[in-house]
Design a protein around this motif. Structure first.
Motif, PDB file in Angstrom:
ATOM      1  N   PRO A   1       2.103 -19.914  34.555  1.00 41.51           N
ATOM      2  CA  PRO A   1       3.271 -19.437  33.793  1.00 41.51           C
ATOM      3  C   PRO A   1       2.946 -18.245  32.893  1.00 41.51           C
ATOM      4  CG  PRO A   1       2.918 -21.801  33.490  1.00 41.51           C
ATOM      5  CD  PRO A   1       1.687 -21.259  34.118  1.00 41.51           C
ATOM      6  N   LEU A   2       1.676 -17.857  32.844  1.00 37.73           N
ATOM      7  CA  LEU A   2       1.301 -16.772  31.945  1.00 37.73           C
ATOM      8  C   LEU A   2       0.873 -15.517  32.699  1.00 37.73           C
ATOM      9  CD1 LEU A   2      -0.774 -19.019  29.520  1.00 37.73           C
ATOM     10  CD2 LEU A   2       1.614 -18.314  29.297  1.00 37.73           C
ATOM     11  N   MET A   3       0.153 -15.700  33.813  1.00 32.91           N
ATOM     12  CA  MET A   3      -0.383 -14.529  34.516  1.00 32.91           C
ATOM     13  C   MET A   3       0.040 -14.469  35.981  1.00 32.91           C
ATOM     14  SD  MET A   3      -4.256 -14.428  33.066  1.00 32.91           S
ATOM     15  CE  MET A   3      -4.776 -13.058  34.094  1.00 32.91           C
ATOM     16  N   GLY A   4       0.984 -15.298  36.360  1.00 32.88           N
ATOM     17  CA  GLY A   4       1.427 -15.293  37.746  1.00 32.88           C
ATOM     18  C   GLY A   4       0.679 -16.329  38.566  1.00 32.88           C
ATOM     19  N   ASN A   5       1.141 -16.496  39.799  1.00 32.04           N
ATOM     20  CA  ASN A   5       0.714 -17.659  40.573  1.00 32.04           C
ATOM     21  C   ASN A   5      -0.495 -17.424  41.473  1.00 32.04           C
ATOM     22  OD1 ASN A   5       2.307 -15.855  41.963  1.00 32.04           O
ATOM     23  ND2 ASN A   5       3.042 -17.371  43.401  1.00 32.04           N
ATOM     24  N   ARG A   6      -1.075 -16.242  41.411  1.00 36.64           N
ATOM     25  CA  ARG A   6      -2.198 -16.031  42.333  1.00 36.64           C
ATOM     26  C   ARG A   6      -3.434 -15.546  41.584  1.00 36.64           C
ATOM     27  NH1 ARG A   6      -2.410 -17.371  48.027  1.00 36.64           N
ATOM     28  NH2 ARG A   6      -0.321 -17.267  48.863  1.00 36.64           N
ATOM     29  N   VAL A   7      -3.615 -15.992  40.362  1.00 38.85           N
ATOM     30  CA  VAL A   7      -4.756 -15.511  39.584  1.00 38.85           C
ATOM     31  C   VAL A   7      -6.063 -15.791  40.320  1.00 38.85           C
ATOM     32  CG1 VAL A   7      -5.998 -15.707  37.410  1.00 38.85           C
ATOM     33  CG2 VAL A   7      -3.507 -15.836  37.432  1.00 38.85           C
ATOM     34  N   TRP A   8      -6.190 -17.005  40.794  1.00 37.61           N
ATOM     35  CA  TRP A   8      -7.417 -17.371  41.516  1.00 37.61           C
ATOM     36  C   TRP A   8      -7.543 -16.596  42.819  1.00 37.61           C
ATOM     37  CZ3 TRP A   8     -12.076 -19.031  42.156  1.00 37.61           C
ATOM     38  CH2 TRP A   8     -12.497 -19.562  43.380  1.00 37.61           C
TER      39      TRP A   8
END
Ligand SMILES: Cc1cc2nc3c(=O)[nH]c(=O)nc-3n(C[C@H](O)[C@H](O)[C@H](O)COP(=O)(O)OP(=O)(O)OC[C@H]3O[C@@H](n4cnc5c(N)ncnc54)[C@H](O)[C@@H]3O)c2cc1C
Ligand code: SF4
Lengths: 444, 596
Positions: free
Chosen positions: B488-495
């Motif tokens: 919810p803070l940096m988007g859904n594909r950080v990893w």
């Protein structure tokens, strides 16, 4: 090194600036009153609807301008002194130029309706219009939109996203029927109504009534009907935004008059984009071109001339696109609302009324003239090549799958148009070329 | 009607979620003799029994004090054992003195029997290990007593240090012990009515969420449904987003490092675990269950949201299938059959422990199936990745098959617009993801070296240290806490964007040798920015589209959302001939304008 000044940071002015920078070392200054940075006007609706924020509509990051030595000035140009090659800005400063590009765009038409300057009455062109719309559509229970064009339908979609009921007054007997052929136009009528917009065809606005605070409270139509509303959207077209040019020595008509090199009547002054008017229109094209794509094309060409490679505007086949609610529209080439006697067409429409394909061709030579698409995407490159080469309708229909640009796994409609062709030309029928499918990789 | 379903769904969801969170405090805890007895047999368990005596019968109303006491008890059990077997360092100097041989000191094992005779169990063991650890000193000459004494002292110290894992509970088993004893000691309303509480928490959350999605998306025309995303406090990094992010980060920290506090949730899924694999649930089972339901329920949301978009429907059905069947159900069935719980779609180096000794041992001991799994896993790495990626791009894995990708595409879909599109972010991304790939390769080389050579040191670095730091930094913190917690803070594909070593590998194939690209449709782009905004990988799609160039980027996972949201039909994901794929821009419009 010349000092180039561009008025207007829209698509045309910015494209010119970028291309001049790529080709030269000239000093470039872009002056604009609207926003600090170039943003995409075409995305205004998405900001209001919450799909994006203003930042997302900026095609280049803010560091881009300094890195490319394009000087941005946020100010309003109040006059142009072509004798001394100098501009006067609102803050009192003067700016000298060696070459000037006027790219001031358009502004919404106002036809002198009574009440057209009340609060809550506005067009939808600039960033400021968007801000006003935000203010004047808070807690209202109806909006009226006047004028059935592309911006009008976008405005309807915007208001619906906030659950504001919309009445849509359209002067013509069917939506955008000066451009769209009857079937497509009717399709859009249906779409508008299916979104519960109160669409009033053949209806014009006579008057806007004010409440005691000077804000719009109702619209009166030419039939005398009074429609209570708190917001009135004026979307009956746009015209060149050139007040400040009119006061100069530069020759203007409806727009700033230019030749095919975008040169105005005064040396070292050019005009491009929505505000330019060709002294002679190119065949099959308007003398004022008011779309994004043409603004970009003008910018590319004028940059060449300014950088010493004098180049005439020579656009390829016409193309355009839009979206009517959820249905995308694309056109390639020349598709008139009413065919000429020398023209014929193939037309197919899906039974759900949300997809159609129209292919117009010359009756005698059978050469392709244009393709009109609703709810189907076609490949620009392929259509452009066919149009430039004058491909025959037979070649086109026989290879239509190559033109399809819909996402993978989508239903293909090319065989439907093939059937239309075969029934029109039973003496030389064509065969389907099969589905594209997942394993098409192996047969390309 | 839809509005009521939607609102009712929201209410149910919130009730379910609150019950779920509160259920963590719904138990009392009481340790019994029996529970301790079930943990295992042997000396250390006897010590544990003694150490936990004061706790037995005592009723704790919170797991915090229970766990605190339990940890103390384990510590004291450990201490009593270690004290018992510790060899006094002073005997070193005594042994050295006894080894005097003229003016030299010569070590002989017999001196151990003199100083530390094998009388009784403890002494016998001490005697034996001292002999083992000093074998290499046998017959060695030393010029001073101190020299020999120092050698012996360090041998004794080594023996004493090894006691904590040889005789007592090491960190890892102590952690498991706390978890299983806490879980077993739970009492009260929750444990008495597991099915009811399961329904009130998981059940209501699932039913509520589904009702909400049906209410929101059914009966509206197919098309893009992104209204208000940047006005909503959940999806625009507003207060709800921040709270949710905090909750998810905390969840991952507890799951990885303090699972003993989550035993009530694990209890809720015990019955399902028994049904599937015949055993009780662990916190990893809980995680697998939650993960699978998140993918499925949010996958249904995705299907409803993109109804009418065939690519999205098929792709979403695919990720739900792979998570549900291949990652969750089949491994559980394999475990119930006493086979390795292998996830047939997990590929090294994402599956970072595929080459760890315990996995290799287990596979090699599991007969034909185990060997098949081993070869399957290797074939995925060396054949499937390059070949399939050549034909279809990395999307075949990242947005059709992968579990991490599956979660991102479903649970994470509401947050895709929060990824950073700046050039700077792209630079960081390239450094980071390739660094993780290098780290993953080094880690695997190190563990394989240990596996084949038996040595625990490679170029002077302990292979266990490499392994432990990869597990902590990459597998737990990066992939879990940051990768998912920050949705919810940096988007859904950080990893997937910054960390996944498999994505780095797939990306290299996609970038340099593949038929996949996103084609830009001539000059049709209006630079609106929808494509870039909704790119979960933070690719500035518009930058390419507005200059008429195809998008060929190693990070593109081929989710197809840019193509869906583009209002002008500019983008098409497709596989085609390699030639022309990387061509420079071709912005159709003017005739005869050279490309600049
Ligand atoms: C809501 C909306 C949707 C649209 N959608 C599409 C679409 O989908 N497809 C399409 O092809 N076209 C679309 N258009 C049309 C397209 O946006 C315009 O054709 C294009 O933006 C024109 O670009 P331009 O550079 O000529 O002028 P503009 O973009 O209008 O830029 C001119 C700039 O000059 C500034 N300016 C004017 N006078 C002065 C002055 N005296 N001093 C300083 N600054 C000044 C203005 O403030 C403005 O910022 C849309 C237009 C609107 C309003
Ligand atoms: S969404 Fe489409 S039109 Fe908008 S910037 Fe992207 S490619 Fe261009």
């Amino acid at each position: 090194m010349k000092k180039i000044v561009i008025i207007g940071n829209g698509i045309s002015g910015i494209t010119a600036a970028r291309h001049i920078r790529k080709m030269s070392n000239h000093a470039i200054t872009v002056i604009s009153a609207e926003t600090d940075h170039f943003f995409s006007r075409t995305a205004l609706m998405y900001i209001y609807m919450g799909h994006m924020k203003y930042e997302h509509t900026k095609p280049y990051e803010d560091w881009f301008w300094e890195k490319n030595k394009i000087d941005l000035v946020r100010d309003f140009v109040i006059s142009i002194d072509t004798d001394r090659q100098k501009l006067e800005l609102q803050n009192g400063r003067g700016v000298a130029y060696d070459e000037l590009i006027i790219a001031t765009g358009s502004r919404p038409n106002k036809f002198g309706w009574p009440g057209q300057d009340l609060d809550g009455v506005q067009g939808m062109y600039s960033f400021q219009d968007l801000e006003n719309m935000e203010v004047y559509t808070k807690n209202i229970n109806r909006a009226v939109i006047v004028g059935g064009g592309l911006i009008g339908i976008e405005m309807a979609e915007m208001l619906l996203s906030r659950n504001i009921p919309v009445t849509f007054l359209v002067r013509e007997s069917s939506f955008w029927n000066k451009i769209l052929p009857a079937e497509e136009s009717e399709m859009v009528n249906r779409l508008i109504r299916s979104h519960h917009v109160d669409l009033r065809l053949v209806t014009e606005m006579k008057d806007i009534l004010a409440d005691k605070n000077g804000r719009a409270r109702a619209v009166v139509t030419t039939d005398g009907e009074e429609i209570p509303c708190q917001f009135v959207g004026l979307t009956a077209g746009v015209s060149p935004n050139i007040d400040m040019v009119k006061a100069s020595k530069i020759h203007v008509d409806r727009g700033v008059v230019v030749n095919k090199y975008f040169e105005t009547s005064v040396p070292n002054v050019y005009s491009i984009g929505d505000c330019a008017q060709f002294e002679t229109a190119l065949p099959n094209r308007k003398s004022i071109e008011q779309v994004w794509y043409t603004g970009r094309m003008h910018g590319e060409i004028v940059a060449k001339t300014i950088c010493g490679k004098k180049t005439a505007y020579q656009p390829g086949p016409w193309f355009n696109s839009a979206k009517f609610f959820d249905v995308e529209y694309q056109v390639y080439g020349d598709v008139k609302n009413e065919m000429l006697d020398s023209e014929d067409c193939l037309y197919w429409e899906h039974e759900n009324g949300q997809h159609s394909i129209r292919i117009v061709f010359n009756k005698s030579t059978k050469a392709l003239l244009g393709i009109n698409l609703m709810g189907v995407r076609y490949r620009h490159e392929v259509c452009d090549r066919w149009l430039q080469q004058g491909a025959t309708i037979k070649e086109v229909v026989g290879n239509l799958k190559k033109a399809n640009f819909d996402a993978e796994f989508y239903k293909e409609y090319e065989d439907e148009i093939l059937k239309v062709y075969n029934s029109k030309f039973p003496e030389e029928t064509l065969k389907s070329t099969g589905k594209r499918g997942l394993f098409a990789v192996f047969n390309q | 009607m839809e509005k009521y379903i939607k609102n009712a769904g929201l209410v149910l969801f919130i009730i379910g979620f609150v019950v779920f969170v509160l259920s963590l405090s719904l138990s009392d805890y009481q340790l019994t003799d029996k529970i301790v007895g079930q943990q295992g047999e042997g000396e250390k368990y006897e010590a544990l029994q003694k150490a936990t005596k004061p706790m037995e019968g005592k009723l704790y109303d919170s797991n915090i004090s229970f766990i605190r006491d339990l940890k103390k008890a384990i510590k004291s059990a450990n201490k009593s054992i270690i004290d018992k077997y510790t060899i006094a360092e002073e005997i070193a100097s005594e042994m050295a003195l006894k080894s005097m041989d003229g003016d030299k000191f010569v070590f002989r094992k017999s001196v151990i029997d003199e100083v530390l005779p094998a009388n009784g169990d403890v002494a016998t063991e001490q005697n034996k290990s001292l002999k083992d650890f000093t074998g290499w000193l046998e017959g060695k000459e030393f010029s001073s007593r101190k020299e020999l004494s120092d050698q012996l002292t360090s041998a004794i110290q080594n023996i004493n240090n090894s006691l904590s894992y040889q005789k007592a509970f090491d960190d890892y088993s102590a952690k498991n012990l706390v978890f299983s004893m806490t879980k077993a000691s739970s009492l009260g309303v929750l444990k008495g009515n597991i099915k009811l509480w399961f329904f009130l928490s998981f059940g209501l959350v699932i039913i509520g969420a589904l009702a909400y999605f049906f209410g929101t998306y059914s009966n509206v025309p197919a098309g893009i449904k992104n209204n208000h995303i940047f006005m909503d406090a959940l999806t625009s990094r507003g207060w709800i987003g921040v709270i949710l992010g905090t909750f998810m980060i905390a969840f991952y920290i507890f799951l990885y490092f303090y699972p003993e506090y989550l035993t009530n949730w694990v209890l809720l899924v015990d019955p399902i675990s028994y049904k599937l694999n015949g055993g009780p649930a662990s916190h990893w089972f809980l995680y697998g269950f939650m993960y699978t339901f998140a993918v499925s329920v949010m996958g249904i949301r995705m299907l409803l949201k993109y109804w009418g978009n065939a690519y999205q429907l098929i792709r979403t059905a695919s990720v739900i299938f792979f998570q549900f069947a291949i990652a969750f159900i089949i491994p559980e069935i394999l475990i119930s059959l006493n086979k390795p719980g292998y996830d047939f779609k997990n590929i090294w180096p994402l599956d970072y422990d595929f080459f760890y000794n315990y996995n290799l041992d287990q596979l090699m001991e599991s007969g034909f199936l185990g060997w098949f799994m081993l070869f399957w896993g290797i074939a995925l790495i060396i054949i499937a990745v390059p070949v399939i990626t050549y034909f279809y791009g990395k999307r075949w894995y990242c947005s059709w098959v992968c579990g991490c990708g599956g979660l991102a595409e479903t649970l994470g879909d509401p947050f895709r617009q929060l990824s950073d599109k700046s050039l700077k972010a792209w630079k960081i991304e390239r450094w980071m993801i390739h660094a993780v790939l290098v780290f993953a390769v080094i880690n695997t080389v190190a563990v394989l070296y240990t596996f084949f050579s038996g040595s625990y040191s490679l170029f002077g670095i302990g292979t266990e240290t490499i392994k432990a730091s990869y597990g902590f930094l990459i597998a737990s913190i990066f992939a879990g806490v940051v990768g998912t917690g920050f949705y919810p803070l940096m988007g859904n594909r950080v990893w997937c964007r910054f960390g996944c070593p498999l994505a780095a590998y797939l990306g290299m194939v996609q970038r340099f040798k593949s038929r996949f690209r996103i084609t830009t449709n001539g000059g049709q782009c209006i630079s609106c920015g929808n494509c870039s905004t909704y790119c979960e990988m933070g690719i500035d799609v518009r930058w390419y589209a507005q200059r008429g160039q195809n998008i060929v980027r190693s990070s593109c996972v081929g989710c197809g959302i840019c193509s869906a949201v583009c209002p002008r039909g500019v983008l098409k994901l497709e596989n085609g001939p390699e030639e022309g794929r990387l061509d420079v821009a071709n912005l159709i419009g003017n005739k005869e304008v050279e490309k600049v």
